[in-house]
Design a protein around this motif. Structure first.
Motif, short mmCIF file in Angstrom:
data_model
loop_
_atom_site.label_atom_id
_atom_site.label_comp_id
_atom_site.label_asym_id
_atom_site.label_seq_id
_atom_site.Cartn_x
_atom_site.Cartn_y
_atom_site.Cartn_z
N THR A 107 69.96 31.93 116.53
CA THR A 107 68.99 31.68 117.55
C THR A 107 67.82 31.17 116.76
O THR A 107 67.42 31.19 115.65
CB THR A 107 68.73 32.95 118.13
OG1 THR A 107 68.17 33.81 117.27
CG2 THR A 107 69.80 33.60 118.83
N GLU A 108 67.04 30.54 117.69
CA GLU A 108 65.60 30.25 116.86
C GLU A 108 64.52 31.05 117.04
O GLU A 108 64.39 31.87 118.13
CB GLU A 108 65.10 28.87 117.98
CG GLU A 108 64.07 28.14 117.15
CD GLU A 108 63.28 27.01 117.83
OE1 GLU A 108 62.32 26.75 118.30
OE2 GLU A 108 64.43 25.89 117.82
N VAL A 109 63.85 31.37 115.66
CA VAL A 109 62.93 32.25 115.64
C VAL A 109 61.96 31.77 114.90
O VAL A 109 62.12 31.19 113.82
CB VAL A 109 63.56 33.72 115.14
CG1 VAL A 109 62.31 34.59 114.54
CG2 VAL A 109 64.66 34.32 115.77
N GLY A 110 60.68 31.89 115.30
CA GLY A 110 59.45 31.27 114.85
C GLY A 110 59.57 29.75 114.62
O GLY A 110 59.03 29.40 113.43
N GLY A 111 60.51 28.96 115.15
CA GLY A 111 60.56 27.54 115.15
C GLY A 111 61.84 27.17 114.09
O GLY A 111 61.87 26.02 113.46
N ARG A 112 62.30 28.30 113.59
CA ARG A 112 63.41 28.12 112.63
C ARG A 112 64.89 28.61 113.20
O ARG A 112 64.65 29.63 113.77
CB ARG A 112 63.39 28.66 111.37
CG ARG A 112 62.08 28.08 110.50
CD ARG A 112 61.99 29.12 109.30
NE ARG A 112 61.14 28.15 108.32
CZ ARG A 112 59.86 28.17 108.33
NH1 ARG A 112 59.30 28.74 109.17
NH2 ARG A 112 59.30 27.33 107.56
N GLU A 113 65.93 28.11 113.11
CA GLU A 113 67.21 28.40 113.34
C GLU A 113 67.59 29.51 112.31
O GLU A 113 67.56 29.28 111.25
CB GLU A 113 68.14 27.57 113.44
CG GLU A 113 69.60 27.90 113.80
CD GLU A 113 70.43 26.85 114.18
OE1 GLU A 113 70.96 26.67 115.34
OE2 GLU A 113 70.85 26.26 113.20
N LEU A 114 67.91 30.74 112.68
CA LEU A 114 68.35 31.77 111.82
C LEU A 114 69.84 31.73 111.45
O LEU A 114 70.70 32.24 112.15
CB LEU A 114 68.05 33.16 112.23
CG LEU A 114 66.77 33.53 112.49
CD1 LEU A 114 66.71 35.04 113.02
CD2 LEU A 114 65.91 33.87 110.83
N ALA A 115 70.27 31.00 110.24
CA ALA A 115 71.52 31.01 109.81
C ALA A 115 71.62 32.30 109.34
O ALA A 115 70.86 33.12 108.59
CB ALA A 115 71.62 29.94 108.99
N PRO A 116 73.00 33.01 109.22
CA PRO A 116 73.25 34.10 108.28
C PRO A 116 72.74 34.00 106.92
O PRO A 116 72.39 34.85 106.39
CB PRO A 116 74.89 34.28 108.55
CG PRO A 116 75.09 33.46 109.84
CD PRO A 116 74.10 32.41 109.76
N SER A 117 72.92 32.73 106.35
CA SER A 117 72.69 32.81 104.93
C SER A 117 71.05 32.95 104.76
O SER A 117 70.65 33.56 103.90
CB SER A 117 72.88 31.51 104.26
OG SER A 117 72.39 30.26 105.28
N GLY A 118 70.36 32.20 105.63
CA GLY A 118 68.82 32.50 105.41
C GLY A 118 68.31 34.07 105.90
O GLY A 118 67.68 34.57 105.28
N MET A 119 69.19 34.51 106.72
CA MET A 119 68.98 36.38 106.91
C MET A 119 69.24 36.97 105.90
O MET A 119 68.54 37.96 105.53
CB MET A 119 69.82 36.68 108.26
CG MET A 119 69.56 35.84 109.52
SD MET A 119 70.70 36.05 110.73
CE MET A 119 70.31 37.75 111.27
#
Length: 182
Positions: A107-119
């Protein structure tokens, strides 16, 4: 594929954390290539709990897990650090799921897509509480580590690294008509 993607994630994470230096110890006494703190090493079973798991003094002592009885021995073993990191990201994903944050993947959060790796990277940097705050505030609570690194930086920099956790990226459609209009 799963092991390959996990290894790629770990390489990227250790490069961000320490430039790949397994002997690295920062000014806050975080250890090794992945910059593990006392609390993480307690969670992983390498260090015994003491009065303050966040002061990184390791006063509870080392447990001997994988033959490691001191910070010096931990720093000397690439194998142990890599095993700890693999276990850590699995544990971090478990924490993400326990807090039901995995439902925000892609999903987009703060203008960024939240990839599992980023999470995962964000949770490694500041914990799942900080990731939860970031999501809850749509990115406005861009918390930072003691050196000033914002959580959004880890979310963005690690977004393109595949991990064997979480939902797979949804397929993108070319257009609403079902054909490529370019």
């Amino acid at each position: 594929m799963a092991l390959q993607s996990l290894n790629a994630f770990l390489v990227a994470l250790r490069m961000m954390e320490s430039g790949g230096d397994y002997q690295a110890v920062n000014t806050l006494n975080f250890l090794g290539a992945y910059q593990f703190g006392e609390a993480a090493l307690i969670d992983l079973g390498y260090v015994r709990r003491d009065g303050d798991p966040y002061d990184n003094n390791y006063a509870g002592g080392w447990t001997g897990k994988h033959g490691v009885d001191s910070a010096k021995e931990f720093l000397a073993s690439r194998t142990v650090q890599d095993r700890a990191a693999e276990a850590w990201v699995k544990l971090m994903w478990h924490y993400i799921e326990a807090e039901n944050l995995d439902r925000h993947a892609w999903t987009e959060v703060g203008g960024r897509e939240l990839a599992p790796s980023g999470m995962l990277a964000a949770s490694h940097l500041l914990g799942t509480y900080a990731l939860e705050e970031y999501i809850r505030t749509d990115g406005r609570a861009d918390l930072r580590d003691p050196y000033g690194m914002p959580i959004s930086n880890y979310i963005a920099r690690m977004a393109d690294v595949d991990v064997p956790f979480g939902p797979k990226e949804p397929r993108k459609t070319l257009s609403t008509s079902g054909r490529n209009d370019s």
